[in-house]
Design an enzyme around this catalytic site. Structure first.
Site, PDB file in Angstrom:
ATOM      1  N   ASP A 143       5.700  -5.283   6.031  1.00 25.56           N
ATOM      2  CA  ASP A 143       6.307  -6.579   6.357  1.00 25.56           C
ATOM      3  C   ASP A 143       6.421  -7.509   5.145  1.00 25.56           C
ATOM      4  O   ASP A 143       7.426  -8.202   4.977  1.00 25.56           O
ATOM      5  CB  ASP A 143       5.477  -7.292   7.438  1.00 25.56           C
ATOM      6  CG  ASP A 143       5.882  -6.847   8.842  1.00 25.56           C
ATOM      7  OD1 ASP A 143       7.034  -6.421   9.024  1.00 25.56           O
ATOM      8  OD2 ASP A 143       5.030  -6.928   9.746  1.00 25.56           O
ATOM      9  N   ASP A 157       1.957  -0.848  11.645  1.00 28.50           N
ATOM     10  CA  ASP A 157       1.953  -2.224  12.149  1.00 28.50           C
ATOM     11  C   ASP A 157       3.260  -2.964  11.855  1.00 28.50           C
ATOM     12  O   ASP A 157       3.250  -4.164  11.577  1.00 28.50           O
ATOM     13  CB  ASP A 157       0.753  -3.001  11.570  1.00 28.50           C
ATOM     14  CG  ASP A 157       0.800  -3.072  10.053  1.00 28.50           C
ATOM     15  OD1 ASP A 157       1.565  -2.305   9.428  1.00 28.50           O
ATOM     16  OD2 ASP A 157       0.065  -3.891   9.482  1.00 28.50           O
ATOM     17  N   THR A 214       4.079   2.346   5.617  1.00 30.23           N
ATOM     18  CA  THR A 214       2.678   1.921   5.710  1.00 30.23           C
ATOM     19  C   THR A 214       1.934   2.866   6.639  1.00 30.23           C
ATOM     20  O   THR A 214       2.485   3.276   7.667  1.00 30.23           O
ATOM     21  CB  THR A 214       2.528   0.478   6.239  1.00 30.23           C
ATOM     22  OG1 THR A 214       1.141   0.247   6.576  1.00 30.23           O
ATOM     23  CG2 THR A 214       3.358   0.201   7.480  1.00 30.23           C
ATOM     24  N   ARG A 219      -6.768  -3.115   8.549  1.00 31.23           N
ATOM     25  CA  ARG A 219      -7.427  -4.425   8.451  1.00 31.23           C
ATOM     26  C   ARG A 219      -7.058  -5.301   9.630  1.00 31.23           C
ATOM     27  O   ARG A 219      -7.908  -5.963  10.202  1.00 31.23           O
ATOM     28  CB  ARG A 219      -7.003  -5.089   7.136  1.00 31.23           C
ATOM     29  CG  ARG A 219      -7.979  -6.102   6.625  1.00 31.23           C
ATOM     30  CD  ARG A 219      -7.604  -6.558   5.226  1.00 31.23           C
ATOM     31  NE  ARG A 219      -7.925  -5.567   4.212  1.00 31.23           N
ATOM     32  CZ  ARG A 219      -7.331  -5.504   3.010  1.00 31.23           C
ATOM     33  NH1 ARG A 219      -6.406  -6.372   2.693  1.00 31.23           N
ATOM     34  NH2 ARG A 219      -7.680  -4.579   2.149  1.00 31.23           N
ATOM     35  N   ARG A 243       1.221  -5.007  -5.792  1.00 35.53           N
ATOM     36  CA  ARG A 243       1.426  -6.274  -5.087  1.00 35.53           C
ATOM     37  C   ARG A 243       1.731  -7.296  -6.182  1.00 35.53           C
ATOM     38  O   ARG A 243       1.222  -7.182  -7.290  1.00 35.53           O
ATOM     39  CB  ARG A 243       0.187  -6.624  -4.266  1.00 35.53           C
ATOM     40  CG  ARG A 243      -0.050  -5.558  -3.172  1.00 35.53           C
ATOM     41  CD  ARG A 243      -1.122  -5.941  -2.176  1.00 35.53           C
ATOM     42  NE  ARG A 243      -1.147  -5.012  -1.061  1.00 35.53           N
ATOM     43  CZ  ARG A 243      -2.004  -3.975  -0.956  1.00 35.53           C
ATOM     44  NH1 ARG A 243      -2.903  -3.768  -1.882  1.00 35.53           N
ATOM     45  NH2 ARG A 243      -1.952  -3.171   0.085  1.00 35.53           N
ATOM     46  N   ASP A 281      -0.394   1.996   8.448  1.00 34.41           N
ATOM     47  CA  ASP A 281      -0.988   1.214   9.537  1.00 34.41           C
ATOM     48  C   ASP A 281      -0.175   1.198  10.835  1.00 34.41           C
ATOM     49  O   ASP A 281      -0.674   0.758  11.868  1.00 34.41           O
ATOM     50  CB  ASP A 281      -1.186  -0.241   9.085  1.00 34.41           C
ATOM     51  CG  ASP A 281      -2.304  -0.379   8.081  1.00 34.41           C
ATOM     52  OD1 ASP A 281      -3.071   0.577   7.914  1.00 34.41           O
ATOM     53  OD2 ASP A 281      -2.417  -1.452   7.458  1.00 34.41           O
ATOM     54  N   GLY A 298       0.835  -1.210   0.000  1.00 35.20           N
ATOM     55  CA  GLY A 298       0.000   0.000   0.000  1.00 35.20           C
ATOM     56  C   GLY A 298       0.860   1.248   0.000  1.00 35.20           C
ATOM     57  O   GLY A 298       1.888   1.299   0.676  1.00 35.20           O
TER      58      GLY A 298
HETATM   59  P1  ADP Z   1       3.194  -4.809   2.673  1.00 35.86           P
HETATM   60  O1  ADP Z   1       4.578  -4.714   2.176  1.00 35.86           O
HETATM   61  O2  ADP Z   1       2.541  -3.479   2.821  1.00 35.86           O
HETATM   62  O3  ADP Z   1       3.081  -5.696   3.898  1.00 35.86           O
HETATM   63  P2  ADP Z   1       2.114  -6.955   1.056  1.00 35.86           P
HETATM   64  O4  ADP Z   1       1.989  -7.910   2.190  1.00 35.86           O
HETATM   65  O5  ADP Z   1       0.989  -6.878   0.067  1.00 35.86           O
HETATM   66  O6  ADP Z   1       2.314  -5.458   1.533  1.00 35.86           O
HETATM   67  O7  ADP Z   1       3.475  -7.301   0.313  1.00 35.86           O
HETATM   68  C1  ADP Z   1       3.897  -6.537  -0.809  1.00 35.86           C
HETATM   69  C2  ADP Z   1       4.574  -7.446  -1.793  1.00 35.86           C
HETATM   70  O8  ADP Z   1       5.748  -7.993  -1.199  1.00 35.86           O
HETATM   71  C3  ADP Z   1       3.777  -8.656  -2.247  1.00 35.86           C
HETATM   72  O9  ADP Z   1       2.858  -8.359  -3.278  1.00 35.86           O
HETATM   73  C4  ADP Z   1       4.864  -9.568  -2.739  1.00 35.86           C
HETATM   74  O10 ADP Z   1       5.274  -9.206  -4.038  1.00 35.86           O
HETATM   75  C5  ADP Z   1       5.996  -9.275  -1.750  1.00 35.86           C
HETATM   76  N1  ADP Z   1       5.997 -10.296  -0.719  1.00 35.86           N
HETATM   77  C6  ADP Z   1       5.119 -10.469   0.284  1.00 35.86           C
HETATM   78  N2  ADP Z   1       5.424 -11.555   1.037  1.00 35.86           N
HETATM   79  C7  ADP Z   1       6.530 -12.098   0.470  1.00 35.86           C
HETATM   80  C8  ADP Z   1       7.325 -13.242   0.752  1.00 35.86           C
HETATM   81  N3  ADP Z   1       7.063 -14.058   1.782  1.00 35.86           N
HETATM   82  N4  ADP Z   1       8.394 -13.477  -0.043  1.00 35.86           N
HETATM   83  C9  ADP Z   1       8.690 -12.681  -1.067  1.00 35.86           C
HETATM   84  N5  ADP Z   1       7.961 -11.591  -1.401  1.00 35.86           N
HETATM   85  C10 ADP Z   1       6.909 -11.295  -0.646  1.00 35.86           C
HETATM   86  O1  F6P Z   2      -1.786  -1.405   4.587  1.00 34.52           O
HETATM   87  C1  F6P Z   2      -2.392  -0.185   4.354  1.00 34.52           C
HETATM   88  C2  F6P Z   2      -3.856  -0.350   4.047  1.00 34.52           C
HETATM   89  O2  F6P Z   2      -4.367   0.916   3.765  1.00 34.52           O
HETATM   90  C3  F6P Z   2      -4.674  -1.037   5.137  1.00 34.52           C
HETATM   91  O3  F6P Z   2      -5.035  -0.175   6.188  1.00 34.52           O
HETATM   92  C4  F6P Z   2      -5.848  -1.508   4.341  1.00 34.52           C
HETATM   93  O4  F6P Z   2      -6.448  -2.602   4.975  1.00 34.52           O
HETATM   94  C5  F6P Z   2      -5.241  -1.903   3.040  1.00 34.52           C
HETATM   95  O5  F6P Z   2      -4.048  -1.162   2.906  1.00 34.52           O
HETATM   96  C6  F6P Z   2      -6.137  -1.625   1.871  1.00 34.52           C
HETATM   97  O6  F6P Z   2      -5.515  -2.071   0.728  1.00 34.52           O
HETATM   98  P1  F6P Z   2      -6.086  -1.806  -0.736  1.00 34.52           P
HETATM   99  O7  F6P Z   2      -5.501  -0.516  -1.191  1.00 34.52           O
HETATM  100  O8  F6P Z   2      -5.602  -2.951  -1.518  1.00 34.52           O
HETATM  101  O9  F6P Z   2      -7.578  -1.711  -0.647  1.00 34.52           O
END
Ligand code: ADP
Ligand code: F6P
Length: 324
Positions: free
Chosen positions: A107, A133, A129, A175, A76, A131, A15
């Site tokens: 994360d 978090d 982020t 979320r 993503r 959040d 995000g």
């Molecule tokens: P955030 O970074 O905000 O936590 P996501 O969980 O959607 O958001 O992760 C962002 C991107 O990071 C994912 O779409 C994916 O490409 C990559 N990613 C997430 N988890 C993994 C993982 N375990 N190993 C490698 N790449 C990952």
């Molecule tokens: O991680 C940031 C965030 O804005 C969360 O608070 C929310 O749940 C999520 O992203 C929403 O993601 P999307 O833009 O895919 O709707």
């Protein structure tokens, strides 16, 4: 001997968050100051796998420090969660001479950064982020702007809620994490704060509090509901039916993720961006920058993503006590 990094790549992932542009600007300008080349990778790991890679110079990041979103776009990417995707990503980095990488995200993005690092690309993560978090840090890029945006919006809802003597449920983002909800609960003086980490689903108790407050003369009842609990509209209907008090739901949604970053987000994101490049220049890899105990620190990526974070119980109790 530390690996001498010559070309740094930067990407934003997951995000978006206000302040990401300030971080990108700091990364690019610090790298140039140190005599390095910089490449921007568009659309996160998805863009890396598509080789959407552009050269960046000092003017590429002109006029962006005050802008929300990310000039590199974000995405993503399922493919990058696979071993083949990660190997392809590392090979593309090598093909473009990218030997150092800064990944701005949450994360999930850090897990990807850890994989790139293991495949020989020195990689540093920056916490981006709204959040808040990410466990290894008390600050994440974008949270300050997002809570201020939400707070201002909730103040406005409160005005109309009071005028009509209504109950208002205002849904904020988060979320899995209730930090935005908790902070807005405090800052907006909400009568109730529903956090994914704490809410027990006892709607009758909520209804009882609304009725008690009305008897005590309160003109409104503001409920901040975190996205992770959701169902604000149906909750409003049930509350109105049970209390006889007009109840409206407002879902703030993605407006919380946009807008000009606050001063704090511009400054902290800039410092973190510069520090990421410094770490790469020191030959470091597989680190995440955080802000903990009043200072900027760096943590091992695997350790960082394995840490856990909860809403501070004392803060939650204080928030509840202050509205009684
Ligand atoms: P955030 O970074 O905000 O936590 P996501 O969980 O959607 O958001 O992760 C962002 C991107 O990071 C994912 O779409 C994916 O490409 C990559 N990613 C997430 N988890 C993994 C993982 N375990 N190993 C490698 N790449 C990952
Ligand atoms: O991680 C940031 C965030 O804005 C969360 O608070 C929310 O749940 C999520 O992203 C929403 O993601 P999307 O833009 O895919 O709707």
């Amino acid at each position: 001997m530390a690996k001498q990094v010559k070309t740094i790549g930067v990407l934003t992932s997951g995000g978006d968050a206000p302040g990401m542009n300030a971080a990108i600007r700091a990364i690019v300008r610090t790298a140039i100051h140190k005599g390095l080349e910089v490449k921007g990778i568009m659309r996160g790991y998805a863009g890396l796998l598509q080789e959407e890679i552009v050269d960046m110079n000092s003017t590429s990041v002109s006029d962006i420090i005050h802008r929300g979103g990310t000039i590199l776009y974000t995405a993503r990417c399922q493919e990058f969660t696979t071993a083949e995707g990660q190997k392809k990503g590392a090979e593309i980095c090598k093909k473009h001479n990218i030997d150092g990488m800064v990944v701005i995200g949450g994360d999930g993005s850090f897990r990807g950064a850890g994989k790139l690092s293991a495949l020989g690309i020195n990689t540093i993560g920056l916490p981006g982020t709204i959040d808040l978090d990410i466990a290894c840090t008390d600050y994440t890029i974008g949270f300050d702007t997002a809570v201020n945006t939400a707070m201002e919006a909730i103040d406005k809802v409160r005005d109309t809620s009071t005028s009509h003597e209504r109950c208002s449920i205002i849904e904020v983002m988060g979320r899995n994490a209730g930090f935005i909800a908790l902070w807005c609960g405090f800052a907006n003086g909400a009568e109730d704060i529903l956090l994914p980490e704490r809410y027990d689903g006892d709607e009758q108790a909520l209804i009882n509090r609304i009725i008690e407050n009305r008897k005590r003369g309160k003109k409104h009842h503001i409920i901040i509901n975190a996205e992770g609990i959701g169902h604000s509209s149906s909750m409003a209907k049930r509350i109105e039916a049970a209390t006889g008090i007009e109840t409206r739901a407002t879902i703030l949604g993605h407006m919380q993720r946009g807008g000009a970053p606050t001063c704090k987000d511009r400054v902290y994101a800039s410092i973190m961006g510069a520090k990421a490049v410094e770490l790469l220049c020191q030959g470091k890899s597989n680190r995440v920058i955080g802000y903990k105990h009043g200072e900027f620190q760096d943590f091992d990526i695997q350790e960082a993503v394995n840490m856990t974070k909860d809403i501070p119980e004392d803060q939650y109790q204080i928030s509840k006590m202050l509205v009684r």
